[in-house]
Design an enzyme around this catalytic site. Structure first.
Site, PDB file in Angstrom:
ATOM      1  N   ASP A 197       0.871  -1.170   0.000  1.00  0.00           N
ATOM      2  CA  ASP A 197       0.000   0.000   0.000  1.00  0.00           C
ATOM      3  C   ASP A 197       0.912   1.224   0.000  1.00  0.00           C
ATOM      4  O   ASP A 197       1.624   1.470   0.981  1.00  0.00           O
ATOM      5  CB  ASP A 197      -0.887  -0.014   1.253  1.00  0.00           C
ATOM      6  CG  ASP A 197      -1.817   1.192   1.302  1.00  0.00           C
ATOM      7  OD1 ASP A 197      -1.622   2.153   0.530  1.00  0.00           O
ATOM      8  OD2 ASP A 197      -2.749   1.167   2.133  1.00  0.00           O
ATOM      9  N   VAL A 198       0.890   1.982  -1.083  1.00  0.00           N
ATOM     10  CA  VAL A 198       1.836   3.103  -1.220  1.00  0.00           C
ATOM     11  C   VAL A 198       1.610   4.215  -0.201  1.00  0.00           C
ATOM     12  O   VAL A 198       2.463   5.089  -0.054  1.00  0.00           O
ATOM     13  CB  VAL A 198       1.815   3.718  -2.649  1.00  0.00           C
ATOM     14  CG1 VAL A 198       2.383   2.767  -3.675  1.00  0.00           C
ATOM     15  CG2 VAL A 198       0.415   4.196  -3.028  1.00  0.00           C
ATOM     16  N   ASN A 217       3.932   5.384  -9.763  1.00  0.00           N
ATOM     17  CA  ASN A 217       2.829   5.347 -10.725  1.00  0.00           C
ATOM     18  C   ASN A 217       1.448   5.181 -10.091  1.00  0.00           C
ATOM     19  O   ASN A 217       0.462   5.642 -10.655  1.00  0.00           O
ATOM     20  CB  ASN A 217       3.091   4.191 -11.709  1.00  0.00           C
ATOM     21  CG  ASN A 217       1.874   3.841 -12.533  1.00  0.00           C
ATOM     22  OD1 ASN A 217       1.535   4.536 -13.484  1.00  0.00           O
ATOM     23  ND2 ASN A 217       1.184   2.763 -12.164  1.00  0.00           N
ATOM     24  N   TYR A 274      -7.657  15.498  -7.019  1.00  0.00           N
ATOM     25  CA  TYR A 274      -6.893  14.886  -8.106  1.00  0.00           C
ATOM     26  C   TYR A 274      -5.994  15.951  -8.757  1.00  0.00           C
ATOM     27  O   TYR A 274      -4.789  15.758  -8.919  1.00  0.00           O
ATOM     28  CB  TYR A 274      -7.830  14.256  -9.157  1.00  0.00           C
ATOM     29  CG  TYR A 274      -7.088  13.395 -10.162  1.00  0.00           C
ATOM     30  CD1 TYR A 274      -6.691  12.098  -9.832  1.00  0.00           C
ATOM     31  CD2 TYR A 274      -6.745  13.882 -11.426  1.00  0.00           C
ATOM     32  CE1 TYR A 274      -5.983  11.305 -10.727  1.00  0.00           C
ATOM     33  CE2 TYR A 274      -6.044  13.092 -12.332  1.00  0.00           C
ATOM     34  CZ  TYR A 274      -5.668  11.806 -11.977  1.00  0.00           C
ATOM     35  OH  TYR A 274      -4.964  11.033 -12.866  1.00  0.00           O
ATOM     36  N   LYS A 328      -1.872  16.101  -8.366  1.00  0.00           N
ATOM     37  CA  LYS A 328      -1.049  15.958  -9.573  1.00  0.00           C
ATOM     38  C   LYS A 328      -0.170  17.207  -9.797  1.00  0.00           C
ATOM     39  O   LYS A 328       0.938  17.117 -10.313  1.00  0.00           O
ATOM     40  CB  LYS A 328      -1.939  15.674 -10.792  1.00  0.00           C
ATOM     41  CG  LYS A 328      -2.640  14.304 -10.727  1.00  0.00           C
ATOM     42  CD  LYS A 328      -1.649  13.155 -10.625  1.00  0.00           C
ATOM     43  CE  LYS A 328      -2.291  11.784 -10.724  1.00  0.00           C
ATOM     44  NZ  LYS A 328      -1.322  10.680 -10.615  1.00  0.00           N
ATOM     45  N   THR A 378     -15.173   6.531 -18.041  1.00  0.00           N
ATOM     46  CA  THR A 378     -15.830   6.931 -19.291  1.00  0.00           C
ATOM     47  C   THR A 378     -16.575   5.744 -19.881  1.00  0.00           C
ATOM     48  O   THR A 378     -16.418   4.621 -19.446  1.00  0.00           O
ATOM     49  CB  THR A 378     -14.785   7.381 -20.324  1.00  0.00           C
ATOM     50  OG1 THR A 378     -13.852   6.326 -20.504  1.00  0.00           O
ATOM     51  CG2 THR A 378     -14.052   8.624 -19.906  1.00  0.00           C
TER      52      THR A 378
HETATM   53  N1  LIG Z   1      -5.461   6.526 -17.478  1.00  0.00           N
HETATM   54  C1  LIG Z   1      -5.295   7.794 -17.716  1.00  0.00           C
HETATM   55  O1  LIG Z   1      -5.874   8.319 -18.662  1.00  0.00           O
HETATM   56  C2  LIG Z   1      -4.386   8.636 -16.844  1.00  0.00           C
HETATM   57  C3  LIG Z   1      -4.139   9.954 -17.247  1.00  0.00           C
HETATM   58  C4  LIG Z   1      -3.253  10.731 -16.513  1.00  0.00           C
HETATM   59  C5  LIG Z   1      -2.634  10.223 -15.411  1.00  0.00           C
HETATM   60  N2  LIG Z   1      -2.897   8.929 -15.013  1.00  0.00           N
HETATM   61  C6  LIG Z   1      -2.151   8.444 -13.853  1.00  0.00           C
HETATM   62  O2  LIG Z   1      -1.375   7.333 -14.230  1.00  0.00           O
HETATM   63  C7  LIG Z   1      -1.223   6.437 -13.134  1.00  0.00           C
HETATM   64  C8  LIG Z   1      -1.663   5.045 -13.537  1.00  0.00           C
HETATM   65  O3  LIG Z   1      -3.001   5.118 -13.948  1.00  0.00           O
HETATM   66  P1  LIG Z   1      -3.800   3.930 -14.678  1.00  0.00           P
HETATM   67  O4  LIG Z   1      -4.734   4.588 -15.598  1.00  0.00           O
HETATM   68  O5  LIG Z   1      -2.870   2.889 -15.145  1.00  0.00           O
HETATM   69  O6  LIG Z   1      -4.656   3.427 -13.410  1.00  0.00           O
HETATM   70  P2  LIG Z   1      -5.275   2.002 -13.037  1.00  0.00           P
HETATM   71  O7  LIG Z   1      -6.399   2.289 -12.085  1.00  0.00           O
HETATM   72  O8  LIG Z   1      -5.594   1.230 -14.243  1.00  0.00           O
HETATM   73  O9  LIG Z   1      -4.073   1.313 -12.241  1.00  0.00           O
HETATM   74  C9  LIG Z   1      -3.640   1.867 -11.016  1.00  0.00           C
HETATM   75  C10 LIG Z   1      -3.035   0.778 -10.152  1.00  0.00           C
HETATM   76  O10 LIG Z   1      -2.684   1.392  -8.909  1.00  0.00           O
HETATM   77  C11 LIG Z   1      -3.033   0.520  -7.861  1.00  0.00           C
HETATM   78  N3  LIG Z   1      -3.257   1.249  -6.598  1.00  0.00           N
HETATM   79  C12 LIG Z   1      -4.278   2.077  -6.269  1.00  0.00           C
HETATM   80  N4  LIG Z   1      -4.146   2.484  -4.997  1.00  0.00           N
HETATM   81  C13 LIG Z   1      -3.015   1.919  -4.506  1.00  0.00           C
HETATM   82  C14 LIG Z   1      -2.349   1.951  -3.254  1.00  0.00           C
HETATM   83  N5  LIG Z   1      -2.843   2.657  -2.210  1.00  0.00           N
HETATM   84  N6  LIG Z   1      -1.205   1.248  -3.115  1.00  0.00           N
HETATM   85  C15 LIG Z   1      -0.706   0.528  -4.148  1.00  0.00           C
HETATM   86  N7  LIG Z   1      -1.300   0.434  -5.361  1.00  0.00           N
HETATM   87  C16 LIG Z   1      -2.448   1.127  -5.521  1.00  0.00           C
HETATM   88  C17 LIG Z   1      -4.312  -0.166  -8.330  1.00  0.00           C
HETATM   89  O11 LIG Z   1      -4.533  -1.395  -7.643  1.00  0.00           O
HETATM   90  C18 LIG Z   1      -4.026  -0.353  -9.812  1.00  0.00           C
HETATM   91  O12 LIG Z   1      -3.438  -1.600 -10.091  1.00  0.00           O
HETATM   92  C19 LIG Z   1      -2.049   7.047 -11.990  1.00  0.00           C
HETATM   93  O13 LIG Z   1      -1.194   7.796 -11.153  1.00  0.00           O
HETATM   94  C20 LIG Z   1      -3.019   7.956 -12.704  1.00  0.00           C
HETATM   95  O14 LIG Z   1      -3.478   9.009 -11.897  1.00  0.00           O
HETATM   96  C21 LIG Z   1      -3.756   8.143 -15.699  1.00  0.00           C
END
Ligand SMILES: NC(=O)c1ccc[n+]([C@@H]2O[C@H](COP(=O)([O-])OP(=O)(O)OC[C@H]3O[C@@H](n4cnc5c(N)ncnc54)[C@H](O)[C@@H]3O)[C@@H](O)[C@H]2O)c1
Length: 248
Positions: free
Chosen positions: A60-61, A87, A155, A159, A197
Site C-alpha cells: 500500500d503506497v 505510478n 486529483y 497531480k 468513461t
Molecule cells: N489513465 C489515464 O488516462 C491517466 C491519465 C493521466 C494520469 N494517469 C495516472 O497514471 C497512473 C496510472 O493510472 P492507470 O490509468 O494505469 O490506473 P489504473 O487504475 O488502471 O491502475 C492503477 C493501479 O494502482 C493501484 N493502486 C491504487 N491504490 C493503490 C495503493 N494505495 N497502493 C498501491 N497500489 C495502488 C491499483 O490497484 C491499480 O493496479 C495514476 O497515477 C493515474 O493518476 C492516468
C-alpha cells in the site's frame, strides 16, 4: 543490449494499466523490476509471467512502513535500487468542491501525492549508495491545467503537487546524480479510464488533436526514456504525453 541493462527498478501500481505496461517494457529492456500493488493476485501473475527478473510485493503506497519493507526486499533480491516509478494513483469521486467529502479528499492526496514523498524518501538513500538513479513521478495533464472533466480538486491538486515535488527533489539531489522527472499523460486506455468513461471514451477523443486515446505502451516509451541513460541530462522537468490535448 537492453536500454535498462544493470538497472533495478521499483514500479508502483504495476498490477494493471500503465504500471503493468511499464513493468513489461522494463523487463524486456533488461531491468530487474519490483512490481508493487494492492492487487496481489494480478501482480503475482504478471511477475510470474515476466520470470526471474521480476518480483511482486503487495504494497500500500500510503504506508511509510510498507515502503521500508519494499526497499528491503528489493535490495535483498536485486541489489541497490536505481529507478523508481511512482505510478500508483486513484481518481476519487467525480464531485464538485462544495460536495467533496473531507476523508475522500485526504485519500486521493494520500495515494497520489503523499505516496510519492514516501517513495522518494525511502529509495533515494539506495540510489545514493548506487552512485545515482532516475525517479519518474506519474502526474497527469491535470497537473498542468485543470481540464474540463477532471474528477475533483484533490486529483488536480495532488497531480500539481507531484510536479512541484519533482522539481524540488531534482534540485536537491542532482549533485548525487539522481534525476527526477514528472510525466503528464492525457487520456490513456487503462482500467482507470474505462471506469471513468463509456466505451468510446465518453466522446473525449473529439477533444484530442490526434483524435484518439493512447495505449499504455506509448507512455511506457516515455517512461523508459526517462529511466534510461538516454535522458542522462534531463532532470526536474515535466513531460506531457497527451496527443496535443493541452496545446489548445
Ligand atoms: N489513465 C489515464 O488516462 C491517466 C491519465 C493521466 C494520469 N494517469 C495516472 O497514471 C497512473 C496510472 O493510472 P492507470 O490509468 O494505469 O490506473 P489504473 O487504475 O488502471 O491502475 C492503477 C493501479 O494502482 C493501484 N493502486 C491504487 N491504490 C493503490 C495503493 N494505495 N497502493 C498501491 N497500489 C495502488 C491499483 O490497484 C491499480 O493496479 C495514476 O497515477 C493515474 O493518476 C492516468
Amino acid at each position: 543490449m537492453g536500454k535498462l541493462d544493470g538497472k533495478v527498478a521499483i514500479i508502483t501500481g504495476a498490477a494493471q494499466g500503465m504500471g503493468e505496461a511499464h513493468a513489461r517494457r522494463f523487463v524486456a529492456e533488461g531491468a530487474k523490476v519490483v512490481l508493487t500493488d494492492l492487487n496481489e493476485e494480478r501482480g503475482q501473475a504478471i511477475a510470474k509471467e515476466l520470470g526471474d527478473n521480476a518480483l511482486f510485493i503487495r504494497h500500500d503506497v500510503t504506508s511509510p512502513a510498507e515502503w521500508k519493507q519494499v526497499l528491503q526486499q528489493a535490495e535483498q533480491a536485486f541489489g541497490t535500487v536505481t529507478v523508481l516509478v511512482n505510478n500508483a494513483g486513484i481518481l476519487g469521486p467525480l464531485v464538485e468542491t462544495t460536495e467533496f467529502d473531507e476523508d475522500e479528499y485526504l485519500k486521493v492526496c494520500a495515494v497520489n501525492q503523499h505516496s510519492q514523498f514516501y517513495g522518494m524518501k525511502t529509495v533515494i538513500p539506495s540510489m545514493q549508495k548506487a552512485g545515482g538513479g532516475a525517479i519518474v513521478n506519474i502526474s497527469s495533464t491535470a497537473g498542468m491545467v485543470s481540464i474540463v472533466g477532471a474528477p475533483n480538486l484533490a486529483y488536480v491538486g495532488s497531480k500539481f503537487a507531484s510536479r512541484g515535488m519533482t522539481k524540488h527533489v531534482a534540485v536537491q539531489y542532482g549533485p548525487d546524480n539522481i534525476r527526477v522527472n514528472s510525466v503528464h499523460p492525457g487520456y490513456i486506455k487503462t482500467p482507470m479510464m474505462a471506469a471513468a468513461t463509456d466505451a468510446d471514451g465518453g466522446g473525449i477523443t473529439a477533444q484530442v488533436p490526434l483524435r484518439r486515446m493512447s495505449d499504455p505502451d506509448e507512455v511506457s516509451s516515455l517512461v523508459l526514456f526517462l529511466a534510461s541513460d538516454d535522458s542522462s541530462y534531463i532532470s526536474g522537468m515535466e513531460h506531457v504525453i497527451d496527443g496535443g490535448l493541452t496545446a489548445q
